[in-house]
Every structure is written in structure tokens, then in C-alpha cells.
Scaffold this motif. Structure first.
Motif, mmCIF file in Angstrom:
data_model
loop_
_atom_site.group_PDB
_atom_site.id
_atom_site.type_symbol
_atom_site.label_atom_id
_atom_site.label_comp_id
_atom_site.label_asym_id
_atom_site.label_seq_id
_atom_site.Cartn_x
_atom_site.Cartn_y
_atom_site.Cartn_z
ATOM 1 N N GLY A 194 52.795 45.417 41.106
ATOM 2 C CA GLY A 194 51.656 44.515 41.102
ATOM 3 C C GLY A 194 51.278 44.001 42.472
ATOM 4 O O GLY A 194 50.665 42.933 42.596
ATOM 5 N N LEU A 195 51.606 44.751 43.529
ATOM 6 C CA LEU A 195 51.299 44.330 44.889
ATOM 7 C C LEU A 195 49.951 44.888 45.348
ATOM 8 O O LEU A 195 49.312 45.655 44.641
ATOM 9 N N ARG A 196 49.540 44.496 46.544
ATOM 10 C CA ARG A 196 48.245 44.922 47.097
ATOM 11 C C ARG A 196 48.460 46.009 48.137
ATOM 12 O O ARG A 196 49.448 45.982 48.888
ATOM 13 N N GLY A 231 40.483 42.847 51.914
ATOM 14 C CA GLY A 231 40.360 41.538 51.300
ATOM 15 C C GLY A 231 39.111 41.306 50.486
ATOM 16 O O GLY A 231 39.010 40.307 49.780
ATOM 17 N N ARG A 232 38.155 42.220 50.556
ATOM 18 C CA ARG A 232 36.890 41.974 49.852
ATOM 19 C C ARG A 232 37.068 41.922 48.344
ATOM 20 O O ARG A 232 36.407 41.133 47.659
ATOM 21 N N ASP A 233 37.962 42.726 47.798
ATOM 22 C CA ASP A 233 38.152 42.749 46.349
ATOM 23 C C ASP A 233 38.849 41.498 45.831
ATOM 24 O O ASP A 233 38.856 41.246 44.622
ATOM 25 N N THR A 234 39.468 40.727 46.715
ATOM 26 C CA THR A 234 40.198 39.534 46.283
ATOM 27 C C THR A 234 39.531 38.245 46.744
ATOM 28 O O THR A 234 40.087 37.159 46.572
ATOM 29 N N ALA A 235 38.339 38.338 47.334
ATOM 30 C CA ALA A 235 37.665 37.151 47.858
ATOM 31 C C ALA A 235 36.746 36.527 46.807
ATOM 32 O O ALA A 235 36.102 37.237 46.031
ATOM 33 N N PRO A 236 36.669 35.185 46.763
ATOM 34 C CA PRO A 236 35.664 34.541 45.902
ATOM 35 C C PRO A 236 34.259 34.958 46.331
ATOM 36 O O PRO A 236 33.990 35.165 47.518
ATOM 37 N N THR A 237 33.357 35.089 45.381
ATOM 38 C CA THR A 237 31.983 35.501 45.672
ATOM 39 C C THR A 237 31.009 34.390 45.276
ATOM 40 O O THR A 237 31.380 33.410 44.638
ATOM 41 N N PRO A 258 35.196 32.986 40.839
ATOM 42 C CA PRO A 258 36.583 33.388 41.121
ATOM 43 C C PRO A 258 36.705 34.903 41.285
ATOM 44 O O PRO A 258 35.969 35.670 40.651
ATOM 45 N N PRO A 259 37.628 35.368 42.132
ATOM 46 C CA PRO A 259 37.815 36.813 42.289
ATOM 47 C C PRO A 259 38.341 37.439 41.006
ATOM 48 O O PRO A 259 39.056 36.788 40.234
ATOM 49 N N ARG A 260 37.992 38.690 40.778
ATOM 50 C CA ARG A 260 38.426 39.408 39.583
ATOM 51 C C ARG A 260 39.774 40.050 39.853
ATOM 52 O O ARG A 260 39.867 41.145 40.399
ATOM 53 N N THR A 261 40.829 39.345 39.494
ATOM 54 C CA THR A 261 42.188 39.833 39.750
ATOM 55 C C THR A 261 42.851 40.349 38.485
ATOM 56 O O THR A 261 44.050 40.579 38.463
ATOM 57 N N PHE A 321 38.977 35.885 52.339
ATOM 58 C CA PHE A 321 38.119 34.713 52.427
ATOM 59 C C PHE A 321 36.729 35.010 51.866
ATOM 60 O O PHE A 321 36.217 36.131 51.968
ATOM 61 N N SER A 322 36.121 33.979 51.310
ATOM 62 C CA SER A 322 34.729 34.052 50.907
ATOM 63 C C SER A 322 33.851 34.113 52.152
ATOM 64 O O SER A 322 34.331 33.968 53.284
#
Length: 335
Positions: A194-196, A231-237, A258-261, A321-322
Motif C-alpha cells: 500500500g505504498l506510493r 504528488g498530483r494524484d494525492t493532492a487536494p483539488t 479531498p484527494p481520492r486515495t 500540495f494543493s
């Protein structure tokens, strides 16, 4: 999926439509409306390991949802009783306040963000060890932590066994300050998933005995997973920032998606003018579609600030980051 010829399936489709006439309509391909929104599947890979005489660590594989609503929460059951509800971004829990020398049975169910509850997982069993009176001695520090990245989303770890005046009940694996894994006291190796991709991690291991005495952490091991992650996939939008005046002072109001995790994010960090300003934790009822937060800025008008936000992810790391926004106290908001 194999397609059934229309003419050959017509009698079955008519019978199905007749049976469902009062509660559903049938589509042209013979699929009842709402089938694409079926409940989530049963969680897999469920394990239960006694962490002490009064606790058990339960883990499972995070469900992957290719389409439709994501997993909003996991429900953990002891026998037939629901005992915990975990945000969908997590896939482990420590069940506490148990009895020593007792066999416990656990199952897990997933619930999607629209409230549909899936079937139970397979049962897993764990036996808590006997408690030892007046045991106040913690195990020794685990040593010799070694490991390697196993692709882009996992690492393999191993360490030297700790010693204890009674016995080691379990080992806790931390990433930074966050506990992300646990194994039984007879194990000195594990795989953390489950890591990045392309992310640097710092792992430590602590030993725990049946009386819940915990050792100091062993020396950290730093590993980087393969691949890249900007980081884009884990950033708030959809990040927005505005100021308002209330009670003679200025306040900063934030809003974001919230980011889609794969689940619910509960912790965020706000950066103001390039430095951490505050952290917030929503708890079990964290927003999934739109989050808001506000805090005090000061009494000075015309002060400009740069602000952005990031989320704490289930693997113990901070996400991207957002977008950064600039606000000025007392300025007229743009239409």
C-alpha cells in the motif's frame, strides 16, 4: 464478459423483468438498473495477530474500486458484533480491551460512499496470550533492520529478534511516527504494501510484550520505492481561500475537494507563507466530497498571505500540495 444473443435470452429477460416490475426497470441488454452500483466485494487478505494479552491487530487488503462509488468505511466484527468502523483510507485496526488467553473471531465488511454494505470477509482467529502479573519490563530494542523495495508499492523488511523477560507478543512497524503494520512475536520479517511509487520512507520496528510494554524503536531504515510520483494524484483539488472580518479581526476560510486515495482522508496540514501553520484532524466523519476549515489570521488589514494544503495518507506520508492561493486581509473578494 460473454454476451448472450438477444433472441436466445429473450424468455429469461422477460421473466426477470416481470419479477422485478414493481421494484426496477430492465435495460435493453437485460441488465437491471442499479446493477452497476452493486455493493463492494468482501475484503480479502484478512489477518488477526495478538498484539498483547488484551489486544489484537486486524489487517486486510484495501479494496480496489475501478468505477462507481469508492469505499467509504470498513466495519470490523468480533463474532457477530460490530466493534469498530474504520475510514476507507485505512485497512488495519488495533482491537483493544480484550481478555487474556481467549480465542477471538473477526470478520470485515466494506461500505461504499453511498451506504451500500458488502458481504463479510472470511473469518480469522487470534488467541490472546496469558497476562503476567507485575510485568513492567519492556522487550529489548529490535536490531539489524534490513530491507529492500519490492517494486513501486511494497517493501520487504527483516530484523533481529528482541528478547523479553516473558515473551515478545508482537512487532509494530512504523513509517515515521505512524504505525502502519504489525506482526506476531514469532515473526522477524514482513512485507509492507500500500505504498506510493517513487517515495522515500523511513521505517522503524518496536517490540511489544503481552503486558503492552513497548520497546524503544530500533535504528531507522530508509528505502525508496521504484517509479515516480509527482504528488498530483494525492493532492487536494478545487482549493479555494478567502478572508473575512469578524469580531474586529480577520479569518482565513478554506475549501477543497479531498484527494481520492481509495477512502477517507482525516488529517490535513495547512501551510501559510511557505511554512506549516496548523494541522486539522476530522475524525471518523471526515468529509468526502467537499471539506472546509477556517482559522484566525490577525487584526492587520492589507496583509497578504500565500496558502496551500496537503493530506496525510494511509501509508504515513504527506501527499502532494494543493494549488497555492494568495489572499489579502480586507481586500474585496473577486467576483
Amino acid at each position: 464478459m460473454r454476451r448472450v444473443p438477444v433472441l436466445a435470452s429473450l424468455p429469461r429477460r422477460l421473466a426477470l423483468c416481470g419479477a422485478l416490475a414493481l421494484i426496477a426497470s430492465c435495460g435493453g441488454d437485460g441488465t437491471a438498473d442499479g446493477e452497476s452500483g452493486r455493493p463492494p466485494a468482501a475484503p480479502t487478505g484478512v489477518t488477526a495477530t495478538a498484539g498483547s494479552a488484551t489486544s489484537v491487530h486486524v489487517m486486510w487488503n484495501a479494496l480496489s474500486v475501478d468505477a462507481g462509488p469508492g469505499v467509504g468505511a470498513y466495519e470490523v466484527y468480533r463474532d457477530t458484533t460490530k466493534i469498530q468502523e474504520i475510514p476507507g483510507s485505512r485497512h488495519m485496526v488495533d482491537v483493544t480491551r480484550l481478555r487474556p488467553s481467549t480465542v477471538y473471531v473477526f470478520t470485515v465488511r466494506a461500505r461504499d460512499t453511498e451506504g451500500r454494505l458488502g458481504p463479510r470477509s472470511q473469518e480469522v482467529r487470534a488467541t490472546t496470550p496469558a497476562v503476567v502479573a507485575a510485568d513492567r519490563s519492556a522487550p529489548t530494542r529490535p536490531g539489524g533492520l534490513r530491507g529492500r523495495a519490492a517494486g513501486s508499492r511494497a517493501v520487504q523488511l527483516s530484523w533481529a529478534a528482541s528478547t523479553d523477560d516473558r515473551a515478545v507478543a508482537s512487532y509494530d512497524i512504523h513509517q515515521g511516527p505512524t504505525k502502519i503494520h504489525s506482526v506476531g512475536g514469532n515473526q522477524t520479517a514482513t512485507v509492507v504494501t500500500g505504498l506510493r511509487p517513487g517515495t522515500r520512507y523511513s521505517f522503524t520496528v518496536r517490540a511489544r510484550d503481552a503486558a503492552d510494554n513497548v520497546s524503544p524503536a530500533g535504528a531507522p531504515l530508509r528505502l525508496t520505492t521504484a517509479g515516480t510520483d509527482d504528488g498530483r494524484d494525492t493532492a487536494p483539488t478545487g482549493f479555494e481561500a478567502t478572508t473575512r472580518r469578524a469580531d474586529g479581526a480577520y479569518h482565513l476560510d478554506l475549501a477543497w475537494v479531498p484527494p481520492r486515495t481509495g477512502g477517507t482522508v482525516t488529517e490535513y496540514q495547512v501551510h501559510l507563507d511557505g511554512r506549516p501553520a496548523t494541522s486539522l484532524v476530522f475524525g471518523g466523519s471526515a468529509p468526502r466530497d467537499r471539506a472546509t476549515y477556517g482559522f484566525y489570521l490577525g487584526r492587520e488589514a492589507g496583509a497578504s498571505h500565500r496558502v496551500r494544503i496537503r493530506a496525510k495518507l494511509p501509508d504515513g506520508t504527506w501527499g502532494g500540495f494543493s494549488a497555492e492561493r494568495t489572499v489579502t486581509t480586507g481586500a474585496t473578494p473577486r467576483p
